[in-house]
Design an enzyme around this catalytic site. Structure first.
Site, PDB file in Angstrom:
ATOM      1  CG  ASN A   8      -1.716   1.219   1.412  1.00  0.00           C
ATOM      2  OD1 ASN A   8      -1.816   2.023   0.486  1.00  0.00           O
ATOM      3  ND2 ASN A   8      -2.315   1.379   2.582  1.00  0.00           N
ATOM      4  CD1 TRP A   9       3.295   0.985  -3.056  1.00  0.00           C
ATOM      5  CD2 TRP A   9       3.496   2.337  -4.828  1.00  0.00           C
ATOM      6  NE1 TRP A   9       3.976   0.296  -4.030  1.00  0.00           N
ATOM      7  CE2 TRP A   9       4.110   1.099  -5.135  1.00  0.00           C
ATOM      8  CE3 TRP A   9       3.490   3.333  -5.807  1.00  0.00           C
ATOM      9  CZ2 TRP A   9       4.720   0.852  -6.372  1.00  0.00           C
ATOM     10  CZ3 TRP A   9       4.099   3.089  -7.035  1.00  0.00           C
ATOM     11  CH2 TRP A   9       4.711   1.861  -7.297  1.00  0.00           C
ATOM     12  CE  LYS A  10       0.086   3.311   4.792  1.00  0.00           C
ATOM     13  NZ  LYS A  10      -0.051   3.493   6.227  1.00  0.00           N
ATOM     14  CG  HIS A  92      -5.885   1.672   5.167  1.00  0.00           C
ATOM     15  ND1 HIS A  92      -5.476   2.611   6.079  1.00  0.00           N
ATOM     16  CD2 HIS A  92      -4.837   0.832   5.006  1.00  0.00           C
ATOM     17  CE1 HIS A  92      -4.221   2.355   6.443  1.00  0.00           C
ATOM     18  NE2 HIS A  92      -3.813   1.275   5.802  1.00  0.00           N
ATOM     19  CD  GLU A  94      -3.019   5.343   6.841  1.00  0.00           C
ATOM     20  OE1 GLU A  94      -2.908   5.395   5.606  1.00  0.00           O
ATOM     21  OE2 GLU A  94      -2.117   4.867   7.572  1.00  0.00           O
ATOM     22  CD  GLU A 159      -3.552  -2.720   7.419  1.00  0.00           C
ATOM     23  OE1 GLU A 159      -2.404  -2.894   7.014  1.00  0.00           O
ATOM     24  OE2 GLU A 159      -4.246  -1.740   7.126  1.00  0.00           O
ATOM     25  N   GLY A 165       2.540   2.011  10.852  1.00  0.00           N
ATOM     26  CA  GLY A 165       3.525   3.083  10.719  1.00  0.00           C
ATOM     27  C   GLY A 165       4.239   3.441  12.007  1.00  0.00           C
ATOM     28  CB  SER A 204       5.148  -2.036  12.095  1.00  0.00           C
ATOM     29  OG  SER A 204       4.747  -0.700  12.359  1.00  0.00           O
ATOM     30  N   GLY A 225       2.783  -1.217   4.328  1.00  0.00           N
ATOM     31  CA  GLY A 225       2.786   0.193   3.977  1.00  0.00           C
ATOM     32  C   GLY A 225       4.195   0.673   3.684  1.00  0.00           C
ATOM     33  N   GLY A 226       4.830   1.258   4.694  1.00  0.00           N
ATOM     34  CA  GLY A 226       6.142   1.890   4.518  1.00  0.00           C
ATOM     35  C   GLY A 226       7.170   1.028   3.795  1.00  0.00           C
TER      36      GLY A 226
HETATM   37  C1  PEP Z   1      -0.831   0.034   6.207  1.00  0.00           C
HETATM   38  O1  PEP Z   1      -1.052   1.229   6.238  1.00  0.00           O
HETATM   39  O2  PEP Z   1      -1.647  -0.716   5.630  1.00  0.00           O
HETATM   40  C2  PEP Z   1       0.369  -0.463   6.847  1.00  0.00           C
HETATM   41  C3  PEP Z   1       0.377  -1.707   7.218  1.00  0.00           C
HETATM   42  O3  PEP Z   1       1.397   0.429   7.043  1.00  0.00           O
HETATM   43  P1  PEP Z   1       2.855   0.111   7.683  1.00  0.00           P
HETATM   44  O4  PEP Z   1       3.332  -1.172   7.062  1.00  0.00           O
HETATM   45  O5  PEP Z   1       3.682   1.273   7.300  1.00  0.00           O
HETATM   46  O6  PEP Z   1       2.644  -0.046   9.143  1.00  0.00           O
END
Ligand code: PEP
Length: 243
Positions: A8-10, A92, A94, A159, A165, A204, A225-226
């Site tokens: 997920n590049w957001k 999600h 967010e 999640e 994050g 994470s 994500g990241g």
């Molecule tokens: C996400 O936003 O779906 C996510 C899992 O982010 P991160 O891996 O950065 O925690």
């Protein structure tokens, strides 16, 4: 079923960055899992073009519940499909926090996604306060029953919001317990189909913890994500998947 590692590049990415990242993924060769990238909407068509002929799939990060119309700034599911996406992330945390998306909204988006030929990944997870109050099981169970239609055939991503994050992750015992709970709830809601739904873990995930998380029972992959923004990290996570 192969595990799915979804990135997920957001709200990140330019055409130049996408070309580098996706080029490395397409060149990676045999992996023990399926790969999916979900770039921002501006890059979906370009990423799909760059991935033509590769097994890496492309997805959106959200879609509107309506197939078209006067909804300035929104993206409809058929538009994602037209741009080359075959998956879409829905609900999600967010989106739920920044755009007030309720379970009812997510449910309507799931129907729209499926009608357009997209496979939805529906995200669920508790806040830190809910976790501290011991409410995570009730919160996640409620999100599943409120967000999934009874013929749901996509994937679910667990999640915990406090793990997104932050570099924090739940214990392996907590992930195992939550994924077992989700599996049980999916079977209650969907019948035999509930046995086959992939349950991804997200929050994470990095190369250092991927192997341990992906080896846990009922973990069908990861939503990343990241670490999905760096090809080397994303591929290291994919290499840690269970064959
Ligand atoms: C996400 O936003 O779906 C996510 C899992 O982010 P991160 O891996 O950065 O925690």
């Amino acid at each position: 079923m192969r595990q799915l590692i979804a990135g997920n590049w957001k709200m990140n990415g330019t055409a130049a960055m996408a070309a580098d990242l996706v080029g490395a993924l397409a060149a990676a060769g045999e992996l023990p899992c399926d790969l999916l990238v979900c770039p921002p909407a501006t890059l979906i068509a370009e990423v799909a073009r760059l991935l033509t002929g590769s097994t890496v799939a492309v997805g959106g990060q959200d879609c509107h519940a309506r197939p078209s119309g006067a909804h300035t700034g929104d993206i409809a599911a058929p538009m994602l499909r037209d741009a080359g996406a075959t998956w879409v992330i829905l609900g999600h945390s967010e989106r739920r926090a920044d755009h007030g998306e309720t379970n009812e909204v997510v449910y309507a988006k799931v129907l729209a996604a499926v009608a357009a030929g997209l496979t939805p990944i529906v995200c669920v997870g508790e806040t830190e306060a809910e976790s501290q109050a011991g409410q995570q099981a009730a919160v996640v169970a409620g999100q599943l029953s409120g967000s999934l239609p009874e013929d749901f055939a996509g994937a679910v991503a667990y999640e915990p919001i406090w793990a997104i994050g932050t570099g924090k992750t739940p214990t392996e015992a907590d992930v195992t317990a939550m994924h077992a709970l989700i599996r049980g709830r999916l079977k209650e809601l969907l019948g035999p189909t509930g046995e086959r739904i992939l349950i991804l873990y997200g929050g994470s995930v990095k190369p250092e913890n991927a192997a341990a998380l992906l080896a846990l029972p009922e973990v069908g992959g990861a939503l990343v994500g990241g670490a999905s923004l760096k090809a080397a990290d994303f591929l290291a996570i994919a290499a840690a998947a269970q064959a």
